[in-house]
Design an enzyme around this catalytic site. Sequence first.
Site, PDB file in Angstrom:
ATOM      1  N   ASP A 182      29.781  38.333  10.764  1.00 47.23           N
ATOM      2  CA  ASP A 182      29.889  39.576  11.530  1.00 47.23           C
ATOM      3  C   ASP A 182      28.495  40.067  11.907  1.00 47.23           C
ATOM      4  OD1 ASP A 182      32.593  39.478  11.047  1.00 47.23           O
ATOM      5  OD2 ASP A 182      32.483  40.803   9.302  1.00 47.23           O
TER       6      ASP A 182
HETATM    7  N1  URA Z   1      33.848  37.833   5.838  1.00 45.30           N
HETATM    8  C1  URA Z   1      33.589  38.973   6.497  1.00 45.30           C
HETATM    9  O1  URA Z   1      34.309  39.951   6.359  1.00 45.30           O
HETATM   10  N2  URA Z   1      32.525  39.016   7.313  1.00 45.30           N
HETATM   11  C2  URA Z   1      31.676  37.980   7.480  1.00 45.30           C
HETATM   12  O2  URA Z   1      30.700  38.098   8.230  1.00 45.30           O
HETATM   13  C3  URA Z   1      31.942  36.798   6.779  1.00 45.30           C
HETATM   14  C4  URA Z   1      33.037  36.748   5.968  1.00 45.30           C
END
Ligand code: URA
Length: 234
Positions: free
Chosen positions: A104
């Site tokens: 993310d």
């Molecule tokens: N899980 C998440 O919620 N975000 C990420 O960036 C990676 C795994």
Amino acid sequence: MERLDKILAGTGRWSRREVKELVRQGRVRVDGQTARTAEEKVDPEAAAITVDGQPVETERFTYVMLHKPAGVLSATEDSRQQTVLDLLPGELRRRSLSPVGRLDKDTEGLLLLTNDGALAHRLLSPKSHVDKVYYARVEGALEPADAAAFAGMSLGDGLECLPAGLEILSPGECLVTLREGKFHQVKRMLAARGKPVTYLKRLSMGPLRLDPELAPGAFRMLTAEEKKALADCR
Ligand code: URA
């Protein structure tokens, strides 16, 4: 066997036209012999190629470990926002690298970038069972019941999760191990336990560990050992 101009242009350092010019100027050598034409066929794995006497790394694929900082997209391009590719120098950006899986925008940590599509596919396949380990800070206090719930969790939106690991480091900190990579998965699993994530960082992916020497935003090429470990992991 591949054409010399294709091999050298594939490093991202020169265009094919520039390679032609280098060859014409007698600046390219293959196994000690001055190359006569840019169309010459060469084994990129075996030949020692130099330009101006400097050895040129001619490996077919490129593997970059990036410490992704928060605020950057795990994408190859975006018209408005900075992407992880924007953190690399032009020479690497021209090698058609893609991130292996996404983090993310606000997640930090280990991101592998490569143009080895077969490896990327294998690492991302749920069948490969490549563990990804995340460090998370959460609101609220984690309890043993949260760890137990991670063994078989089904989220409200119908997402059935593969068994996952939750190791509690302190009431507000944990390590999460996933074998899959569904959208926002760590955040959704912890939110489902009433423990929203306030900070998330990926520490490892299969045998690959984030190099503690890499500051957020910094990158390095994988070592031969790391490449072999990835090639061997199934
Ligand atoms: N899980 C998440 O919620 N975000 C990420 O960036 C990676 C795994």
